[in-house]
Design a protein around this motif. Structure first.
Motif, PDB file in Angstrom:
ATOM      1  N   ARG A 257       0.853  -1.180   0.000  1.00  0.00           N
ATOM      2  CA  ARG A 257       0.000   0.000   0.000  1.00  0.00           C
ATOM      3  C   ARG A 257       0.895   1.237   0.000  1.00  0.00           C
ATOM      4  O   ARG A 257       2.091   1.164   0.309  1.00  0.00           O
ATOM      5  N   VAL A 258       0.314   2.375  -0.341  1.00  0.00           N
ATOM      6  CA  VAL A 258       1.068   3.621  -0.443  1.00  0.00           C
ATOM      7  C   VAL A 258       1.064   4.352   0.895  1.00  0.00           C
ATOM      8  O   VAL A 258       0.016   4.530   1.517  1.00  0.00           O
ATOM      9  N   VAL A 259       2.254   4.769   1.342  1.00  0.00           N
ATOM     10  CA  VAL A 259       2.398   5.651   2.504  1.00  0.00           C
ATOM     11  C   VAL A 259       3.148   6.883   2.022  1.00  0.00           C
ATOM     12  O   VAL A 259       4.307   6.795   1.611  1.00  0.00           O
TER      13      VAL A 259
ATOM     14  N   LYS B   8       6.745   8.845  -1.907  1.00  0.00           N
ATOM     15  CA  LYS B   8       5.917   7.830  -1.255  1.00  0.00           C
ATOM     16  C   LYS B   8       6.686   6.522  -1.111  1.00  0.00           C
ATOM     17  O   LYS B   8       7.614   6.229  -1.853  1.00  0.00           O
ATOM     18  N   PHE B   9       6.235   5.750  -0.127  1.00  0.00           N
ATOM     19  CA  PHE B   9       6.742   4.400   0.107  1.00  0.00           C
ATOM     20  C   PHE B   9       5.650   3.398  -0.265  1.00  0.00           C
ATOM     21  O   PHE B   9       4.471   3.630  -0.002  1.00  0.00           O
ATOM     22  N   LEU B  10       6.043   2.299  -0.849  1.00  0.00           N
ATOM     23  CA  LEU B  10       5.154   1.162  -1.037  1.00  0.00           C
ATOM     24  C   LEU B  10       5.535   0.142   0.021  1.00  0.00           C
ATOM     25  O   LEU B  10       6.668  -0.362   0.039  1.00  0.00           O
ATOM     26  N   VAL B  11       4.620  -0.126   0.941  1.00  0.00           N
ATOM     27  CA  VAL B  11       4.934  -0.956   2.099  1.00  0.00           C
ATOM     28  C   VAL B  11       3.956  -2.118   2.198  1.00  0.00           C
ATOM     29  O   VAL B  11       2.814  -2.042   1.745  1.00  0.00           O
ATOM     30  N   SER B  12       4.437  -3.186   2.819  1.00  0.00           N
ATOM     31  CA  SER B  12       3.595  -4.367   3.026  1.00  0.00           C
ATOM     32  C   SER B  12       3.433  -4.683   4.498  1.00  0.00           C
ATOM     33  O   SER B  12       2.783  -5.662   4.859  1.00  0.00           O
TER      34      SER B  12
END
Length: 211
Positions: A23-25, A157-161
């Motif tokens: 998801r985007v943070v 942005k970060f893409l994080v799981s």
């Protein structure tokens, strides 16, 4: 031969695949109070002067306005997959200002830009962060001082799981005294050239070390 070359081209142009849980943070949603910079404070979703973020004529709704020199230290704990951003000097400088952006994971440098100038093309960043536990986003002046070094981290942005990234204080380095201890032999350590204003009393103490 032709089929092999075509297959290689297709593989090279396939975009990175993210996990289904990613998801985007946004960087501008994080607590930026621990971010450090030499002038003012970082601004979420605006330039450092409080205007819309604009790089090379393009306006961005997300990102942060900051100022070189400065640094953002982000704890990831291996939960992030990618970091993406468009970085440059905001158009509000009217062509002034120059910066260099570098990104580190520990002592490993993951990214280094050319000198970015006001009105010029920004740098586009897309980093694979799988397994990375910490990220340091650094801003330096371009060699001519920090005047008008208004750095925009646009669309950052970060893409994080897993857990969200956190902006934390840059860890303080241990203080180390590098100057060696003076030897026991007597030495005179005075300057070779000294001066005094005309008409003023002159007192010169001879600095020495040793026994």
């Amino acid at each position: 031969m032709y089929r092999t070359a075509l297959l290689t081209l297709l593989i090279a142009t396939v975009p990175a695949v993210f996990s289904a849980q990613a998801r985007v943070v946004w960087l501008d949603d994080l607590d930026l109070s621990a971010m450090r910079q030499d002038f003012k404070r970082p601004v979420a979703k605006k330039s450092i002067e409080g205007l819309p973020l604009r790089l090379a004529g393009t306006e961005y709704k997300r990102g942060i306005g900051s100022h070189a020199s400065g640094a953002i230290y982000v704890a990831l704990d291996g939960q992030a997959e990618r970091f993406q951003a468009v970085v440059g000097v905001d158009d509000e400088t009217r062509g002034r200002g120059s910066v260099v952006v570098k990104i580190y994971s520990g002592t490993e440098r993951l990214f280094a830009s050319e000198v970015l100038r006001g009105g010029g093309e920004p740098a586009r960043i897309d980093l694979d962060l799988r397994g990375v536990k910490q990220l340091l986003l650094c801003m330096y002046d371009g060699g001519d001082g920090i005047h008008y070094d208004h750095v925009d981290w646009a669309d950052a942005k970060f893409l994080v799981s897993g857990a969200d990234p956190k902006v934390v204080a840059v860890p303080a380095e241990d203080r180390v005294i590098l100057t060696p201890k003076p030897p026991k032999e007597p030495r005179i350590n005075g300057p070779r050239i000294t001066g005094v204003r005309p008409g003023s009393p002159f007192l010169f103490r001879i600095p020495t070390t040793g026994e």
